[in-house]
Write an enzyme that holds these catalytic residues in place. Structure first.
Site, short mmCIF file in Angstrom:
data_model
loop_
_atom_site.label_atom_id
_atom_site.label_comp_id
_atom_site.label_asym_id
_atom_site.label_seq_id
_atom_site.Cartn_x
_atom_site.Cartn_y
_atom_site.Cartn_z
CG HIS A 1 17.16 32.46 -26.53
ND1 HIS A 1 16.98 32.24 -27.88
CD2 HIS A 1 17.86 31.39 -26.08
CE1 HIS A 1 17.55 31.10 -28.22
NE2 HIS A 1 18.08 30.56 -27.15
CG HIS B 1 13.97 27.17 -21.61
ND1 HIS B 1 15.18 27.78 -21.35
CD2 HIS B 1 14.08 25.89 -21.15
CE1 HIS B 1 15.99 26.91 -20.76
NE2 HIS B 1 15.33 25.76 -20.62
CG HIS C 1 18.63 27.20 -24.37
ND1 HIS C 1 19.47 28.28 -24.22
CD2 HIS C 1 17.47 27.55 -23.76
CE1 HIS C 1 18.86 29.23 -23.55
NE2 HIS C 1 17.63 28.81 -23.26
CG HIS D 1 14.11 30.80 -25.51
ND1 HIS D 1 13.45 31.57 -24.58
CD2 HIS D 1 15.01 30.07 -24.80
CE1 HIS D 1 13.94 31.34 -23.38
NE2 HIS D 1 14.88 30.42 -23.48
CB THR E 1 19.41 29.92 -18.32
OG1 THR E 1 18.77 30.17 -19.58
CG2 THR E 1 18.57 29.00 -17.47
CB THR E 2 20.58 34.75 -20.65
OG1 THR E 2 19.22 35.17 -20.60
CG2 THR E 2 20.72 33.56 -21.59
#
Length: 312
Positions: A91, A143, A120, A118, A225-226
Site C-alpha cells: 500500500h 485494513h 483506502h 492502512h 487487494t494489490t
C-alpha cells in the site's frame, strides 16, 4: 531513447484507476497482465451479498491482544508499492505495528501477529472502500494486516493459503467529528511526499477500533487487494462501521501525493468475482435484522418465519 519511451519503461507497473488515466501505468483491469495471480479465482475485494451469506457457528468471538498497548508507530509514504527489508509493502502509505499486537479466536486456525495497517479512500465522499455490502460502498476502509505468528515476514506468510489474516473496517460519514482519528490524519500530513516517514507516538489501536467482543463479522478466503494479489488471505470484514466526519474525510484526501505528485485519491481496487466462494457470517440471520420502523419489523418477521436471510 525518447522521453516518452523512458516513460513507457518506467511506468511498466501497477497503479489505481485514477492514475492510469494520467500516466502509462497498468490500472486494476490490467494488473493480471503484469501479475498473473491477479487473475486468480479467489481475488479480493468482493461485494458481500447478505442474502447469500451463511452462518458459521465456528465463527465465535475474536480476541484482540495488544490493542490496549501504547506504542510508537512509523508512517511511511512510498508513493507506490515497493519491497524493502524482505517485507512487502502493498500500500502506498501505511503504519507499522509491533508484533505484540495479535489476533486469535474467531474460527482462525492459528494466532496471527500484526504487521501494519492502512486506509483506502476515494474522493469527495464517494466510493473509497474496497469491499462493499449489497452493492453499497463506504467512503473509507481500514485494513489491519497480520501474519501467522510462526512466520518471520509477510513474504514468507504469503506461501501459506491462510498465512495472512486481514481485518476490514468500513468508515461511515457522521455528523460528529471522530476526534481519535485526528492524530492519524495529522501523521499522514507529515508524509505528504514519496520517501517521507514520520513517527506517531503513544498510539493505541483501541483508540480507533472497538473491542473485539462487541463485533460481528463476515469471513471469506481471498487475496491481497494489490499486486501480486497473492491468494493467501483470511478476510474478516466487520458489520459495525466506524465514524468519520465529512471535514475529516476531506482532510484525508488532501494529505498525500503519489510519486507523480498527483493527489493520492481513488486508492481502491474494484470488487472481484466470487467464483463460487461462500461468505460466512458470525451472526444468525434473524439477529442481523434491525427494527427502525414497522416495515422493517414486518420484513424481519418474514425472514424468521420464512427461514429467509435478512440483513441490514
Amino acid at each position: 531513447m525518447r522521453d516518452d519511451d523512458v516513460q513507457v519503461v518506467r511506468t511498466g507497473e501497477w497503479c489505481y484507476e485514477g492514475q492510469s488515466r494520467e500516466t502509462k501505468c497498468e490500472g486494476p483491469s490490467e494488473w493480471k497482465n503484469l501479475f498473473p495471480k491477479c487473475g486468480g479465482l479467489n481475488q479480493s475485494p468482493i461485494n458481500i451479498i447478505t442474502s447469500k451469506v451463511e452462518h458459521d457457528p465456528n465463527l465465535t468471538g475474536l480476541i484482540f491482544d495488544g490493542h490496549e498497548d501504547v506504542f510508537n508507530t512509523t508512517v511511511e509514504n512510498h508513493g507506490q508499492s515497493v519491497k524493502y527489508n524482505n517485507m512487502l509493502c502493498f500500500h502506498p502509505a501505511h503504519f507499522t505495528l509491533p508484533q505484540s499486537v495479535r489476533l486469535r479466536g474467531g474460527g482462525l486456525s492459528a494466532t496471527y501477529k500484526a504487521v501494519q495497517f492502512h486506509l483506502h479512500w476515494g474522493q469527495d465522499g464517494g466510493q473509497g472502500s474496497e469491499h462493499s455490502v449489497d452493492g453499497k460502498h463506504y467512503p473509507m476502509e481500514l485494513h489491519i494486516v497480520h501474519i501467522k505468528e510462526k512466520y518471520n515476514n509477510l513474504s514468507v506468510a504469503l506461501n501459506d493459503s491462510t498465512g495472512v489474516g486481514a481485518l476490514g473496517f468500513f468508515f461511515e460519514v457522521s455528523s460528529e467529528k471522530n476526534k481519535k482519528l485526528d492524530r492519524i490524519i495529522e501523521a499522514l500530513g507529515k508524509v505528504r511526499h514519496e520517501g517521507n516517514s514520520s513517527e506517531l507516538e503513544d498510539f493505541r489501536l483501541a483508540d480507533i477500533v472497538p473491542q473485539a467482543n462487541t463485533l460481528s463479522y463476515y469471513r471469506y478466503s481471498g487475496s491481497l487487494t494489490t499486486p501480486d494479489c497473492d491468494q493467501s488471505v483470511v478476510w474478516t470484514v466487520f458489520h459495525q462501521t466506524l465514524p468519520i466526519s465529512k471535514n475529516q474525510l476531506t482532510s484525508m484526501y488532501k494529505q498525500l501525493l503519489f510519486r507523480t505528485e498527483k493527489p493520492m485519491i481513488g486508492i481502491f481496487r474494484p470488487v472481484q468475482n466470487l467464483n463460487g466462494r461462500v461468505v460466512y457470517t458470525s451472526v444468525k440471520s434473524h439477529i442481523l435484522c434491525v427494527l427502525p420502523n414497522l416495515i422493517t419489523l414486518f420484513l424481519c418477521l418474514f425472514c424468521v418465519f420464512g427461514q429467509q436471510k435478512c440483513f441490514h
